[in-house]
Structure formats: C-alpha cells, structure tokens
Design an enzyme around this catalytic site. Structure first.
Site, PDB file in Angstrom:
ATOM      1  N   HIS A 169     -49.277  49.000  54.453  1.00 31.93           N
ATOM      2  CA  HIS A 169     -49.673  50.103  55.339  1.00 31.93           C
ATOM      3  C   HIS A 169     -49.090  51.424  54.866  1.00 31.93           C
ATOM      4  CE1 HIS A 169     -45.762  50.488  57.420  1.00 31.93           C
ATOM      5  NE2 HIS A 169     -45.696  49.168  57.370  1.00 31.93           N
ATOM      6  N   CYS A 201     -42.424  45.063  55.274  1.00 34.56           N
ATOM      7  CA  CYS A 201     -43.796  45.404  54.924  1.00 34.56           C
ATOM      8  C   CYS A 201     -43.818  46.139  53.588  1.00 34.56           C
ATOM      9  CB  CYS A 201     -44.409  46.301  55.995  1.00 34.56           C
ATOM     10  SG  CYS A 201     -44.884  45.423  57.497  1.00 34.56           S
TER      11      CYS A 201
END
Length: 139
Positions: free
Chosen positions: A94, A110
């Site tokens: 992301h 992440c």
C-alpha cells in the site's frame, strides 16, 4: 507436465499456481525494493519499506486476496493505507506518506510504497486480475 502441476496446485488450493501469471511483484527485503514484471518484462523497480525491528514481513508467494482504494488500519490507529492490495492476512502492499523512510525497514510488516506507485500497482492488478497476479517476498 506444467499443465498437470498447475492443475494439482489448483485442486490442492495452493496459494500460488505453478505458472508465474501475468503480473508479478517481487519484494526484496535486503534491498528494500519491489520489482514489478508484466509478462516477464520489468516495468518498475520502486523503493519500499518493509518491517522494522520487532515486526515481520512474511516471506513467501501469494495471490492478492482483496483490494481497497482506501483502507484504514484497525490495528494501528486507523492509519491510512491508500491503494491496498492485501495478499496474506492483514499484510498488504500500500501507499504511504512516509516517503523519507522508503528504502529502509520502517513498517509494522506491510510493504509500503510511494502513494503514486501504489496507485500504479493497484491499477495493474485491477487490469490483469488478482488471479493473474503473484506477490513474492524474498530475503
């Protein structure tokens, strides 16, 4: 033989089929980069941030599970996660506003990229489909 292997992988529910697929995002923990290939041809190599000390970015290969143009982390104070492509539980590729940290470990696990690059990757995954995309995280 490749067809048989691919069929067995599909029947056994393997997260990644034998075929590399149309789109591949290969994340290198050691170089803190993500290389995006389409039909084997390198399109992009971007700086990323993966897990900082005390956290982990799992290694392995997966197909994306879900996508959100904008997601807010319920685990980390509703932090924005633009152009999220979730590939393993709560782990996603992301965008981030913390661009000065790209190129070194800085996340909770992440794979974070510059938001414009995340938007480009998100659009590519939408174009080819999640089943035709493979995300590989290596040391």
């Amino acid at each position: 033989m490749l067809v048989v292997t691919a069929l067995m992988a599909m029947m056994l529910g393997s997260p990644v089929q034998a075929d590399a697929g149309v789109l591949e995002a290969k994340v290198s923990i050691s170089s803190q980069t993500m290389t995006v290939r389409k039909h084997g041809r390198v399109l992009y190599t971007w700086k990323v941030s993966t897990a900082r000390k005390g956290y982990v970015t799992p290694r392995g290969a997966w197909r994306p599970k879900r996508m959100h143009r904008m997601w807010h982390s319920r685990k980390y104070d509703m932090s924005p996660m633009p152009y999220s492509v979730f590939y393993h539980g709560g782990y996603a590729i992301h965008g981030t506003g913390a661009v000065k940290q790209l190129g070194r470990p800085a996340s909770h696990g992440c794979v974070r990229l510059q938001t414009g690059n995340a938007a480009t990757f998100y659009a590519l995954v939408r174009e080819v489909g999640m089943n035709n995309t493979r995300i590989v995280v290596t040391n």
